[in-house]
Design a protein around this motif. Structure first.
Motif, PDB file in Angstrom:
ATOM      1  N   SER A  93      29.176  -2.907  10.534  1.00  0.00           N
ATOM      2  CA  SER A  93      29.535  -2.556   9.161  1.00  0.00           C
ATOM      3  C   SER A  93      29.928  -3.828   8.422  1.00  0.00           C
ATOM      4  O   SER A  93      30.823  -4.563   8.863  1.00  0.00           O
ATOM      5  CB  SER A  93      30.691  -1.555   9.162  1.00  0.00           C
ATOM      6  OG  SER A  93      31.002  -1.190   7.839  1.00  0.00           O
ATOM      7  N   ARG A  94      29.271  -4.074   7.310  1.00  0.00           N
ATOM      8  CA  ARG A  94      29.542  -5.255   6.497  1.00  0.00           C
ATOM      9  C   ARG A  94      29.633  -4.859   5.031  1.00  0.00           C
ATOM     10  O   ARG A  94      28.737  -4.194   4.505  1.00  0.00           O
ATOM     11  CB  ARG A  94      28.424  -6.305   6.636  1.00  0.00           C
ATOM     12  CG  ARG A  94      28.412  -7.001   7.956  1.00  0.00           C
ATOM     13  CD  ARG A  94      29.569  -8.001   8.007  1.00  0.00           C
ATOM     14  NE  ARG A  94      29.576  -8.705   9.257  1.00  0.00           N
ATOM     15  CZ  ARG A  94      30.448  -8.479  10.227  1.00  0.00           C
ATOM     16  NH1 ARG A  94      31.355  -7.579  10.105  1.00  0.00           N
ATOM     17  NH2 ARG A  94      30.400  -9.164  11.331  1.00  0.00           N
ATOM     18  N   GLY A  96      31.189  -2.716   3.454  1.00  0.00           N
ATOM     19  CA  GLY A  96      31.097  -1.284   3.197  1.00  0.00           C
ATOM     20  C   GLY A  96      29.722  -0.692   3.444  1.00  0.00           C
ATOM     21  O   GLY A  96      29.484   0.467   3.148  1.00  0.00           O
ATOM     22  N   GLU A  98      26.717   0.039   6.337  1.00  0.00           N
ATOM     23  CA  GLU A  98      26.434   0.069   7.770  1.00  0.00           C
ATOM     24  C   GLU A  98      25.025  -0.447   8.020  1.00  0.00           C
ATOM     25  O   GLU A  98      24.061   0.108   7.514  1.00  0.00           O
ATOM     26  CB  GLU A  98      26.577   1.494   8.309  1.00  0.00           C
ATOM     27  CG  GLU A  98      26.408   1.557   9.807  1.00  0.00           C
ATOM     28  CD  GLU A  98      26.658   2.941  10.340  1.00  0.00           C
ATOM     29  OE1 GLU A  98      27.769   3.176  10.825  1.00  0.00           O
ATOM     30  OE2 GLU A  98      25.735   3.769  10.254  1.00  0.00           O
ATOM     31  N   ARG A 100      22.097  -1.134  10.711  1.00  0.00           N
ATOM     32  CA  ARG A 100      21.689  -0.512  11.966  1.00  0.00           C
ATOM     33  C   ARG A 100      20.257  -0.934  12.283  1.00  0.00           C
ATOM     34  O   ARG A 100      19.397  -0.904  11.411  1.00  0.00           O
ATOM     35  CB  ARG A 100      21.768   0.997  11.800  1.00  0.00           C
ATOM     36  CG  ARG A 100      21.456   1.807  13.010  1.00  0.00           C
ATOM     37  CD  ARG A 100      21.617   3.298  12.713  1.00  0.00           C
ATOM     38  NE  ARG A 100      22.952   3.635  12.257  1.00  0.00           N
ATOM     39  CZ  ARG A 100      23.921   4.104  13.040  1.00  0.00           C
ATOM     40  NH1 ARG A 100      23.672   4.280  14.314  1.00  0.00           N
ATOM     41  NH2 ARG A 100      25.095   4.397  12.550  1.00  0.00           N
TER      42      ARG A 100
END
Length: 114
Positions: A93-94, A96, A98, A100
């Motif tokens: 998570s960066r 705010g 996510e 993936r």
């Protein structure tokens, strides 16, 4: 020469310049955040790909070190083996958001029993 209360426009250019500078700073910050998100996503993808290759070659013990070295700090990963395939998911998570990434690899012959 008499000016009314509404007729005085001194300082108007200064205010317009200040608003324009604030707008430019906001656009710059959003642009930098977008670039950082893209870089983080690419790092997650690279980490997942390399981890899946290691699992497919039977070197699953090295996955932790490789993911920690490639993925952004604080990333979490999951390794799954199903039949003759290996899959790795890397999540972080960066700002705010996510990020993936998934990667799949076919396990090499002779590795399935390990």
């Amino acid at each position: 020469m008499r000016r009314g209360v509404l007729g005085d426009d001194r300082g108007g250019v200064t205010v317009e310049a200040a608003v324009a500078v604030c707008g430019l700073v906001a656009v710059l910050v959003l642009g930098v955040a977008a670039v950082m998100a893209v870089i983080g996503q690419l790092r997650c993808t690279d980490a997942a790909r390399e981890a899946a290759r290691l699992v497919a070659r039977g070197e699953g013990a090295r996955v932790s070190g490789v993911v920690e070295a490639i993925a952004p700090e604080g990333a979490q990963w999951t390794v799954r083996r199903e039949g003759d395939t290996a899959s790795v998911e890397v999540v972080v998570s960066r700002l705010g958001i996510e990020l993936r990434a998934w990667a799949y690899a076919v396990v090499e012959p002779g590795v399935a029993g390990r």
